[in-house]
Scaffold this motif. Structure first.
Motif, PDB file in Angstrom:
ATOM      1  N   TYR A 132       2.763  15.332 -16.143  1.00 33.13           N
ATOM      2  CA  TYR A 132       3.068  14.154 -15.342  1.00 33.13           C
ATOM      3  C   TYR A 132       4.162  14.556 -14.371  1.00 33.13           C
ATOM      4  O   TYR A 132       5.349  14.407 -14.648  1.00 33.13           O
ATOM      5  CB  TYR A 132       3.484  12.991 -16.232  1.00 33.13           C
ATOM      6  N   VAL A 172       6.424  -5.929  -9.807  1.00 36.46           N
ATOM      7  CA  VAL A 172       5.017  -6.326  -9.878  1.00 36.46           C
ATOM      8  C   VAL A 172       4.211  -5.215 -10.549  1.00 36.46           C
ATOM      9  O   VAL A 172       4.674  -4.071 -10.646  1.00 36.46           O
ATOM     10  CB  VAL A 172       4.432  -6.643  -8.478  1.00 36.46           C
ATOM     11  N   THR A 173       3.010  -5.536 -10.988  1.00 34.40           N
ATOM     12  CA  THR A 173       2.182  -4.540 -11.683  1.00 34.40           C
ATOM     13  C   THR A 173       1.884  -3.369 -10.737  1.00 34.40           C
ATOM     14  O   THR A 173       1.529  -3.572  -9.584  1.00 34.40           O
ATOM     15  CB  THR A 173       0.846  -5.162 -12.122  1.00 34.40           C
ATOM     16  N   SER A 224       4.171  -1.168  -9.748  1.00 32.80           N
ATOM     17  CA  SER A 224       5.284  -0.908  -8.834  1.00 32.80           C
ATOM     18  C   SER A 224       6.072   0.332  -9.237  1.00 32.80           C
ATOM     19  O   SER A 224       7.018   0.723  -8.562  1.00 32.80           O
ATOM     20  CB  SER A 224       6.212  -2.121  -8.782  1.00 32.80           C
ATOM     21  N   GLY A 225       5.705   0.960 -10.331  1.00 32.50           N
ATOM     22  CA  GLY A 225       6.371   2.207 -10.695  1.00 32.50           C
ATOM     23  C   GLY A 225       7.582   2.035 -11.588  1.00 32.50           C
ATOM     24  O   GLY A 225       8.569   2.771 -11.478  1.00 32.50           O
ATOM     25  N   LYS A 226       7.520   1.112 -12.510  1.00 31.45           N
ATOM     26  CA  LYS A 226       8.648   0.892 -13.411  1.00 31.45           C
ATOM     27  C   LYS A 226       8.866   2.080 -14.352  1.00 31.45           C
ATOM     28  O   LYS A 226       9.996   2.458 -14.619  1.00 31.45           O
ATOM     29  CB  LYS A 226       8.414  -0.384 -14.234  1.00 31.45           C
ATOM     30  N   THR A 227       7.754   2.645 -14.810  1.00 37.19           N
ATOM     31  CA  THR A 227       7.880   3.735 -15.775  1.00 37.19           C
ATOM     32  C   THR A 227       8.712   4.883 -15.214  1.00 37.19           C
ATOM     33  O   THR A 227       9.539   5.465 -15.914  1.00 37.19           O
ATOM     34  CB  THR A 227       6.488   4.250 -16.182  1.00 37.19           C
ATOM     35  N   GLU A 228       8.499   5.207 -13.958  1.00 39.32           N
ATOM     36  CA  GLU A 228       9.261   6.296 -13.347  1.00 39.32           C
ATOM     37  C   GLU A 228      10.760   5.953 -13.310  1.00 39.32           C
ATOM     38  O   GLU A 228      11.597   6.828 -13.516  1.00 39.32           O
ATOM     39  CB  GLU A 228       8.734   6.578 -11.937  1.00 39.32           C
ATOM     40  N   ARG A 236       3.123   9.989 -20.540  1.00 40.33           N
ATOM     41  CA  ARG A 236       4.097  10.250 -19.470  1.00 40.33           C
ATOM     42  C   ARG A 236       5.450  10.650 -20.059  1.00 40.33           C
ATOM     43  O   ARG A 236       6.110  11.564 -19.571  1.00 40.33           O
ATOM     44  CB  ARG A 236       4.266   9.006 -18.594  1.00 40.33           C
ATOM     45  N   ASP A 238      -3.422   1.947 -16.360  1.00 41.91           N
ATOM     46  CA  ASP A 238      -3.419   2.282 -14.947  1.00 41.91           C
ATOM     47  C   ASP A 238      -4.654   3.126 -14.647  1.00 41.91           C
ATOM     48  O   ASP A 238      -4.632   4.345 -14.773  1.00 41.91           O
ATOM     49  CB  ASP A 238      -2.121   3.071 -14.660  1.00 41.91           C
TER      50      ASP A 238
HETATM   51  P1  ADP Z   1       4.150  -0.333 -13.559  1.00 43.96           P
HETATM   52  O1  ADP Z   1       4.607   0.095 -14.909  1.00 43.96           O
HETATM   53  O2  ADP Z   1       5.261  -0.903 -12.732  1.00 43.96           O
HETATM   54  O3  ADP Z   1       2.948  -1.229 -13.590  1.00 43.96           O
HETATM   55  P2  ADP Z   1       3.519   2.414 -13.222  1.00 43.96           P
HETATM   56  O4  ADP Z   1       4.801   2.936 -13.684  1.00 43.96           O
HETATM   57  O5  ADP Z   1       2.344   2.494 -14.098  1.00 43.96           O
HETATM   58  O6  ADP Z   1       3.702   0.908 -12.738  1.00 43.96           O
HETATM   59  O7  ADP Z   1       3.192   3.098 -11.818  1.00 43.96           O
HETATM   60  C1  ADP Z   1       2.010   2.857 -11.113  1.00 43.96           C
HETATM   61  C2  ADP Z   1       1.439   4.141 -10.580  1.00 43.96           C
HETATM   62  O8  ADP Z   1       2.274   4.675  -9.569  1.00 43.96           O
HETATM   63  C3  ADP Z   1       1.324   5.223 -11.623  1.00 43.96           C
HETATM   64  O9  ADP Z   1       0.098   5.878 -11.448  1.00 43.96           O
HETATM   65  C4  ADP Z   1       2.459   6.153 -11.312  1.00 43.96           C
HETATM   66  O10 ADP Z   1       2.147   7.482 -11.665  1.00 43.96           O
HETATM   67  C5  ADP Z   1       2.597   6.022  -9.827  1.00 43.96           C
HETATM   68  N1  ADP Z   1       3.956   6.260  -9.326  1.00 43.96           N
HETATM   69  C6  ADP Z   1       5.103   5.779  -9.816  1.00 43.96           C
HETATM   70  N2  ADP Z   1       6.144   6.130  -9.039  1.00 43.96           N
HETATM   71  C7  ADP Z   1       5.636   6.863  -8.031  1.00 43.96           C
HETATM   72  C8  ADP Z   1       6.201   7.509  -6.886  1.00 43.96           C
HETATM   73  N3  ADP Z   1       7.513   7.451  -6.623  1.00 43.96           N
HETATM   74  N4  ADP Z   1       5.365   8.151  -6.056  1.00 43.96           N
HETATM   75  C9  ADP Z   1       4.048   8.191  -6.287  1.00 43.96           C
HETATM   76  N5  ADP Z   1       3.451   7.612  -7.345  1.00 43.96           N
HETATM   77  C10 ADP Z   1       4.229   6.943  -8.207  1.00 43.96           C
END
Ligand code: ADP
Ligand code: ZN
Length: 807
Positions: free
Chosen positions: A266, A299-300, A302-306, A338, A619
Motif C-alpha cells: 500500500y 465524506v466517504t 475522502s482518504g481518512k485511512t491515510e 493497509r 473501496d
Molecule cells: P475513507 O476511509 O475516507 O472512505 P479511504 O481512506 O478508503 O477513504 O480512501 C479512499 C481511496 O483514496 C482509497 O483507495 C485510498 O487508497 C485513496 N487515497 C487516500 N489518500 C490518497 C492520496 N493522498 N492520494 C491518492 N489516493 C489516496
C-alpha cells in the motif's frame, strides 16, 4: 511493609474486600497483581488494588489471609487501574469485573467444589441401608474417588440437587472441598535446536552431518521441523548436543497465524491538500502531549485511512503508542491490509476470531512493548500500553462499539476517557458522525476537522429516491434498468437489504397463524436453503412445516423478503449475471467473508446482495451502482435513534458507489420518500440531517440534550419480572421525591420493546437527567436499594448507561 490488601474480586459484587497478607508474600505483593482469596466458601481470583498498613476500622477480626499470589509482575499498572475505576463508577459495574473485562480471558483461577465419600459414607455404601438414590450417587462418587460437584448434578439432574448434597455433607456422608484447578491460559513454548559449532572430536554419521548442516545454515530450527525433515532424529540430535555442536532450548512462540497473512503493498500516496491541512492540526495535538480530541468528518472516500496512518507514524516517531478501534475487524479486511502493509510486524491484531491462547499472546506482546500499535474491535481499548500517544476510532458512529452484555461500555466513549487520562491525541473519524460527537464538536469539546471532498475530486454519487407506494414488484423499474445497464457495461452493483433469510415470516392466510419463537417475542424467519424457520435472536430453529399447525391449511405463504430471496430473484431476473450474497448466513465460515470481497475485487461478482455487512468501508472502484431495496426496515425500529441509524446506513451504503473513475449512482426504494433521513442522505447533507434530528431530540429531551440510564429487569417468570419492575418504579419515584425533586425524570417502568428475549422476560425503566453527575448519583442509590430487593428473587437488574459523553 504493608499488612493488608484491598481486593476486587472478579465477581458480580459491588464491594471490594480486605485480606491479611501472609508473611511470605509481603515483599512480593504489589498493586495490580492477581491473588487467590477465600470467598464465601470458595477460592476466587481477585486483583490487588491497594495495600494498607492496617485494616479499615471494625473488620480486623473477620479478616482472612490471601491464599496465593498468582503473578510475578502486576498485570495492570496504576494508569490502567485508574481507567478501570472510572469505568466501574460510570457504568455502575463492579471493579473486579471491569478489570477482568480488560484482561484476556483465561486468567481467572478459581476453586471448584469437589465431592468425596467420608468413612461413614463408604461404610454406608458397603453395608447397605442407604436409600436407592443415595446408593446410586454414592457409588458413582466412590467410583471416581473425587468428583466435581457440578458433574454429579449434571449426571443426575432429576435425582440430586446442590442442597441435597450439602445435606449429606451435614449428615457426615460426604466431604465437599474447594479445590483449585489450574486451567489458566499459559504461554506456549517450543523446543528449538540451535547451532553451536566448534571442533569435531569424532567423525559424524551421514545423518548427523546432514542434520548439523541443516541447523547450521539456519542457526535455529524448531525440533518439530527436524522431526519432519529427518527420520527419527532424536538419537543424532542427542549425540550432537553431547558433543556441544548443537544446543536444545525452549522458546516462547506466538500463537497467531492471522498476523502473517499475505502482504499487499500500500504505497504511500502524495497527500491531498485537505489531508495535509488536517494533519497539520493533528500534529500540533501530538506534539503538545496533551489531551487533543478531534472529530474528523470526512465524506466517504475522502482518504481518512491515510490520515490515520500518517498520524500514527508521527506518534511512533515520538516514542509513543497507538490504539486503533474498528467496528468489526473481520469486516474490514481492506483497512487491515493497509495497516499491515504500512506497519508490518509492529501491529497487534485483536479480533474476535482469536483463540484464548492467541489473545493472551497478543496481550503480552503489547504489555511487553514488543509492538506499538494495537488494532481491534471494541475490547482493544483495554490494550495494555504504557505510553499511549494516540487513540483512533474509525467509523465512530457504529453501534457495534457498544457492548450489550455484562459491562455495557461504549468503546468510543472509553476512547475519549482513556485518551484524556493518558494526555493523548484522539481521532474520531466518520462520514456520518453520531449526534453526540457532532454536538460535542459544536460545543467546542472536540476540535472539528473536515474532509469535504473525495480523493482526487471524485464526485459523490447521484442519489435518487423511488417511492414504492403503488409499486407491485420487489424492485422498481429504475433499479432493474440500472442493474441491467451495469451488467452490459461490465460494471458492478450492490443491493442492500437489511434482513437476511428468505421470508421475514410465514403466514397462514386462512386463519392468520404466524410462527413465533417460543423464547423471544418475534416471528421466525423462513430460510429456503435448509427449509427451516429460525429465530434471529436465539438459537431456536425448526423444519418448516408444509401445512398450518393451527387449521391444517395448505396455503402457508412467506411475507416480507430477506437477502436469500432477493438473491434468488436477481438470479431469475438476470441469468447472465454472477450474483453473490453477503450476510450472516453466507459468512459463518472462516474467511468466507474475505472470499466474497475477493470476488468483488477480481470482478467475478457482478451483483452483490447483502445486509449491512456490505455497508462497511469497502473501496471497490468498479462498483458504480448501489440499490437500497428498502430504507424502511431501520426507520421503524423502536428506538429513538432509528432516524439517525437510517441516515447513517443510507449514506454509508451510498458511499460505496463511484469510487473509481466512473460516476456513481444510487437508488433508494422506500415507502417514506419524504422522511428527512432519506432526503438528507439523498443530498449528502449531514449538517442538514443533524439540525433536523436535533429539533426532534430537543423537543423530547433525548440525548445529546439529556442523559439516559436504562434500568433493565430480566427474569424467567413473567409475573415476577413485572412485579419487580413495579417495585423498581415505586422505589425510584420515592427516592426522586425525597432527594431529587428537580432535574431527573422517570419514564416507565414498562415492558421492553421485545418483551421476551432468549426465554427471559424483560422490563425496563428509563431515567433521564440533565446533569450526568446527579443522574449517576441517583442511579447508584437506586441500584443499591434494589440490590436488597432483587436478592434471591430470580430477577436480574442490569444498568445500561446510554452512550453520552463524559467530558
Ligand atoms: P475513507 O476511509 O475516507 O472512505 P479511504 O481512506 O478508503 O477513504 O480512501 C479512499 C481511496 O483514496 C482509497 O483507495 C485510498 O487508497 C485513496 N487515497 C487516500 N489518500 C490518497 C492520496 N493522498 N492520494 C491518492 N489516493 C489516496
Ligand atoms: Zn428466539
Amino acid at each position: 511493609m504493608k499488612e493488608i490488601v484491598e481486593v476486587a474480586v472478579g465477581l458480580p459484587v459491588s464491594k471490594t474486600f480486605h485480606y491479611r497478607i501472609p508473611e511470605k508474600m509481603k515483599s512480593f505483593l504489589q498493586v495490580g497483581m492477581r491473588v487467590l482469596v477465600p470467598f464465601k466458601g470458595r477460592k476466587v481470583t481477585g486483583f490487588a488494588i491497594d495495600l494498607l498498613d492496617q485494616a479499615p476500622e471494625g473488620i480486623e477480626e473477620r479478616l482472612r489471609e490471601v491464599e496465593d499470589l498468582l503473578d510475578e509482575f502486576p498485570l495492570i499498572d496504576p494508569s490502567m487501574l485508574r481507567f478501570c475505576r472510572w469505568i466501574s463508577n460510570y457504568y455502575l459495574y463492579p471493579l473486579g469485573e471491569v478489570i477482568k473485562t480488560g484482561l484476556p480471558p483465561g486468567l481467572q483461577l478459581k476453586s471448584e467444589l469437589v465431592l468425596s465419600l467420608t468413612q461413614e459414607g463408604m461404610e454406608g455404601l458397603n453395608k447397605g441401608g442407604l436409600e436407592p438414590i443415595q446408593k446410586k450417587i454414592f457409588s458413582e462418587i466412590g467410583r471416581f474417588g473425587k468428583v466435581n460437584l457440578q458433574k454429579i448434578i449434571k449426571m443426575f439432574p432429576e435425582e440430586v440437587s446442590r442442597s441435597q448434597l450439602f445435606f449429606w455433607k451435614r449428615k457426615g456422608f460426604l466431604n465437599i472441598d474447594a479445590e483449585v484447578k489450574d486451567r489458566q491460559v499459559k504461554p506456549k513454548f517450543e523446543r528449538v535446536v540451535q547451532y553451536r559449532g566448534g571442533e569435531l572430536l569424532k567423525p559424524l554419521s551421514k545423518k548427523q552431518t546432514d542434520l548439523l548442516r541443516w541447523v547450521g545454515e539456519r542457526g535455529e530450527v524448531p525440533y518439530s521441523e527436524l522431526n519432519k525433515k529427518f527420520k527419527s532424529p532424536s538419537k543424532a540430535i542427542q549425540s550432537l548436543q553431547a558433543s556441544g555442536l548443537l544446543a536444545i532450548s525452549y522458546k516462547e512462540v506466538l500463537r497467531d497465524l492471522s498476523a502473517r497473512s499475505e502482504l499487499k503493498a500500500y504505497p504511500k500516496p502524495e497527500l491531498s491538500s485537505h489531508q495535509e491541512a488536517l494533519l497539520t492540526e493533528i500534529f500540533k495535538g501530538i506534539y503538545s502531549k496533551r489531551f487533543s480530541p478531534f472529530l474528523i468528518h470526512g465524506v466517504t472516500g475522502s482518504g481518512k485511512t491515510e490520515v490515520y496512518l500518517r498520524a500514527i507514524e508521527e506518534v511512533l516517531n515520538q516514542g509513543r503508542e497507538a490504539i486503533v478501534l474498528v467496528p468489526e475487524i473481520s469486516l474490514t479486511p481492506q483497512l487491515l491490509s493497509r495497516f499491515k502493509a504500512r506497519f508490518g510486524e509492529n501491529l497487534s491484531l485483536l479480533h474476535s476470531g482469536l483463540g484464548r491462547g492467541e489473545r493472551y499472546d497478543q496481550w503480552r506482546r503489547i504489555w511487553r512493548g514488543e509492538v506499538k500499535i494495537a488494532l481491534g474491535a471494541r475490547s482493544a481499548i483495554f490494550a495494555p500500553f504504557k505510553k499511549i500517544g494516540i487513540i483512533i476510532v474509525d467509523e465512530e458512529h457504529e453501534p457495534s462499539y457498544k457492548q450489550e452484555e455484562k459491562l455495557k461500555y461504549h468503546a468510543r466513549d472509553l476512547a475519549v476517557v482513556r485518551a484524556k487520562q493518558e494526555e493523548a491525541t484522539l481521532l474520531l473519524g466518520t462520514a456520518t458522525p453520531s449526534l453526540e460527537s457532532f454536538y460535542n464538536a459544536q460545543k467546542g469539546k472536540f476540535h472539528l476537522l473536515s474532509l469535504p471532498e473525495r480523493i482526487e475530486g471524485k464526485p459523490l454519487p447521484r442519489v435518487e429516491v423511488v417511492d414504492m407506494k403503488g409499486e407491485g414488484n420487489l424492485l422498481s423499474e429504475k433499479v432493474n434498468a440500472a442493474l441491467r445497464k451495469n451488467i452490459e457495461d461490465k460494471k458492478q452493483s450492490l443491493l442492500f437489504l437489511n434482513r437476511r433469510g428468505f421470508a421475514h415470516f410465514i403466514l397462514c392466510p386462512d386463519c392468520g397463524f404466524t410462527f413465533k419463537c417460543p423464547n423471544c417475542s418475534v416471528t421466525l424467519t423462513y430460510h429456503l436453503k435448509d427449509h427451516s424457520l429460525q429465530c434471529h435472536y436465539c438459537d431456536y430453529g425448526i423444519p418448516a412445516p408444509g401445512s398450518c399447525p393451527q387449521c391444517q391449511g395448505q396455503r402457508l405463504k412467506g411475507v416480507g423478503i430477506g437477502t436469500e430471496r432477493l438473491e434468488q430473484e436477481i438470479r431469475d431476473l438476470f441469468p447472465q449475471a454472477q450474483v453473490g450474497r453477503m450476510d450472516r448466513d453466507t459468512t459463518s465460515r472462516r474467511r468466507s467473508h474475505q472470499q466474497i470481497l475477493k470476488g468483488l475485487e477480481s470482478g467475478t461478482i457482478d451483483i452483490l446482495v447483502g445486509t449491512q455487512m456490505i455497508v462497511k468501508g469497502h473501496d471497490f472502484p468498479n462498483v458504480t451502482f448501489v440499490g437500497v431495496v428498502s430504507a424502511d426496515t431501520s426507520l421503524h425500529f423502536p428506538d429513538f435513534r432509528s432516524s439517525e441509524r437510517t441516515f447513517q446506513l443510507l449514506t454509508q451504503v451510498a458511499g460505496r458507489a463511484g469510487r473509481g473513475d466512473v460516476f456513481g449512482e444510487v437508488i433508494i426504494q422506500t415507502f417514506n420518500p419524504d422522511h428527512y433521513s432519506v432526503l438528507k442522505a439523498k443530498d449528502h447533507d449531514f449538517i442538514g440531517f443533524f439540525q433536523e434530528e436535533c429539533q426532534f431530540r430537543k423537543a423530547l429531551d433525548y440525548p445529546p440534550f439529556s442523559r439516559l440510564i436504562n434500568f433493565r429487569l430480566t427474569g424467567n417468570s413473567e409475573k415476577g419480572t413485572k412485579a419487580m419492575a413495579e417495585a423498581l418504579g415505586k422505589v425510584g419515584r420515592l427516592l426522586l421525591e425525597k432527594k431529587y425533586p428537580k432535574g431527573i425524570e422517570i419514564l416507565g417502568p414498562s415492558a421492553a420493546p421485545f418483551t421476551k428475549m432468549k426465554g427471559k422476560f424483560r422490563w425496563q425503566m428509563l431515567v433521564k437527567g440533565k446533569s450526568s453527575q446527579q443522574l449517576h448519583q441517583f442511579a447508584q442509590e437506586l441500584a443499591s436499594q434494589m440490590e436488597v430487593q432483587t436478592k434471591g428473587r430470580g430477577v436480574h437488574l442490569d444498568i445500561d448507561v446510554d452512550p453520552v459523553f463524559i467530558l
